[in-house]
Design a protein around this motif. Sequence first.
Motif, PDB file in Angstrom:
ATOM      1  N   VAL A 196      39.157  45.626 -25.987  1.00 34.27           N
ATOM      2  CA  VAL A 196      40.453  44.969 -26.817  1.00 34.27           C
ATOM      3  C   VAL A 196      40.424  43.569 -27.379  1.00 34.27           C
ATOM      4  CG1 VAL A 196      42.829  45.282 -26.393  1.00 34.27           C
ATOM      5  CG2 VAL A 196      41.593  46.426 -24.966  1.00 34.27           C
ATOM      6  N   ARG A 197      40.735  43.666 -28.697  1.00 32.61           N
ATOM      7  CA  ARG A 197      40.807  42.207 -29.201  1.00 32.61           C
ATOM      8  C   ARG A 197      42.265  41.888 -29.422  1.00 32.61           C
ATOM      9  NH1 ARG A 197      36.616  45.099 -31.057  1.00 32.61           N
ATOM     10  NH2 ARG A 197      34.696  44.043 -30.769  1.00 32.61           N
ATOM     11  N   ILE A 198      42.425  40.848 -28.671  1.00 36.02           N
ATOM     12  CA  ILE A 198      44.012  40.071 -29.134  1.00 36.02           C
ATOM     13  C   ILE A 198      43.830  38.486 -28.894  1.00 36.02           C
ATOM     14  CG2 ILE A 198      45.435  41.871 -28.030  1.00 36.02           C
ATOM     15  CD1 ILE A 198      45.627  39.833 -25.599  1.00 36.02           C
ATOM     16  N   ASN A 199      44.775  38.010 -29.740  1.00 39.76           N
ATOM     17  CA  ASN A 199      44.750  36.364 -29.794  1.00 39.76           C
ATOM     18  C   ASN A 199      43.213  35.875 -30.198  1.00 39.76           C
ATOM     19  OD1 ASN A 199      47.426  36.660 -28.812  1.00 39.76           O
ATOM     20  ND2 ASN A 199      46.855  36.855 -26.659  1.00 39.76           N
ATOM     21  N   ASN A 200      42.729  36.498 -31.076  1.00 43.04           N
ATOM     22  CA  ASN A 200      41.317  35.887 -31.493  1.00 43.04           C
ATOM     23  C   ASN A 200      40.054  36.120 -30.071  1.00 43.04           C
ATOM     24  OD1 ASN A 200      42.236  35.396 -33.841  1.00 43.04           O
ATOM     25  ND2 ASN A 200      42.863  33.356 -33.357  1.00 43.04           N
ATOM     26  N   GLY A 201      40.583  36.855 -29.207  1.00 44.37           N
ATOM     27  CA  GLY A 201      39.584  36.989 -28.160  1.00 44.37           C
ATOM     28  C   GLY A 201      39.130  38.497 -27.895  1.00 44.37           C
ATOM     29  N   GLU A 202      38.167  38.671 -26.992  1.00 40.76           N
ATOM     30  CA  GLU A 202      38.038  40.071 -26.532  1.00 40.76           C
ATOM     31  C   GLU A 202      37.947  40.233 -25.336  1.00 40.76           C
ATOM     32  OE1 GLU A 202      33.610  41.789 -26.901  1.00 40.76           O
ATOM     33  OE2 GLU A 202      34.350  41.538 -29.022  1.00 40.76           O
ATOM     34  N   PHE A 203      38.690  41.234 -24.818  1.00 43.48           N
ATOM     35  CA  PHE A 203      38.659  41.655 -23.412  1.00 43.48           C
ATOM     36  C   PHE A 203      37.975  43.088 -23.030  1.00 43.48           C
ATOM     37  CE2 PHE A 203      41.944  38.456 -24.112  1.00 43.48           C
ATOM     38  CZ  PHE A 203      42.280  37.748 -22.798  1.00 43.48           C
TER      39      PHE A 203
END
Length: 306
Positions: A293-300
């Motif tokens: 999942v990509r959020i807030n310019n980060g990958e989780f």
Amino acid sequence: MFKYVYGPVPSRRLGESLGISPIPFKTCDYSCVYCQLGRTTNLTVERKEYFPLEDIIDELKENVKLFSFDTVTIVGEGEPTLHSRIGDLIASIKKLTTKKCAVITNGSLLWNEDVQKGLMKADIVLPSLDAWDEESFKRINRPHGSLNFEKVVEGMITFRKKYKGEIWLEVMLVSGLNDSDENLLKIAGWIEKIKPDRVYVNVPVRPPTESWVKIPDMSRIRKAERILKGVFMGKVTQGEFHSGLEDTLDAIMSIIRRHPMSYNEVIGFSKDRGENVEEVLERLRRNPNVEVVRINNGEFFRYKKR
Ligand code: SF4
């Protein structure tokens, strides 16, 4: 493979936290818009022994020998107070370790006398309060039909009067949903009545269930700290992840079932174990039970039930 005990994981409030998950994946009486585990698939208020207490305790016995940790935290993949023997679980934890026992709960069942009794021996109870009335409760927490805001918040007030341990209340701020001055003042009014020992202001830093959920800007967060007399959780430092599982992929899976890990967290965790980082990342990306999942310019990396 451990099924119920995981970590220790770094907790922003509880230090190195050895986690216990006594509830099946996504079994909860809320389906919060910001939940990092995805949408609730078993929305229920039924309290029962979801997993046998003895099996949970057996795993815990092994884990307390393997690790040093600061806190044993009952949390996990759903709402832990739905486990009907949570009181026996806490009593067993207290026999196995002198470390603190904390319970992270949505606070929805604190009006229930069995739940109240069960939690009495915990050192810290960490409930959530994100709403101020029925409408906001339904919009943010999307509770089971048998719950209403008044009952839940009155339960927190009653529990506070009976419980001698610490209550650390958490407010999750979602941009445009509960972060205006007007909303915050109303939440603060309830907090005054609940009288928690601490208030933490949190924001959805890990991937939320609903993609439209956004983190409020910093000026709103600061305002929330002032109005709610709370501390922003972003200020509390984090540490490293651990796991008693030998295989690194199994270890990561056991963590992300309860706690999505960022790209950098996976890299750090894998490096510490002497793994080939690229290989671990590739195995994770190919695993059908993992979603990226990509959020807030980060990958989780988040667990996904097939
Ligand atoms: S955030 Fe907690 S209370 Fe809300 S749906 Fe997820 S597990 Fe349930």
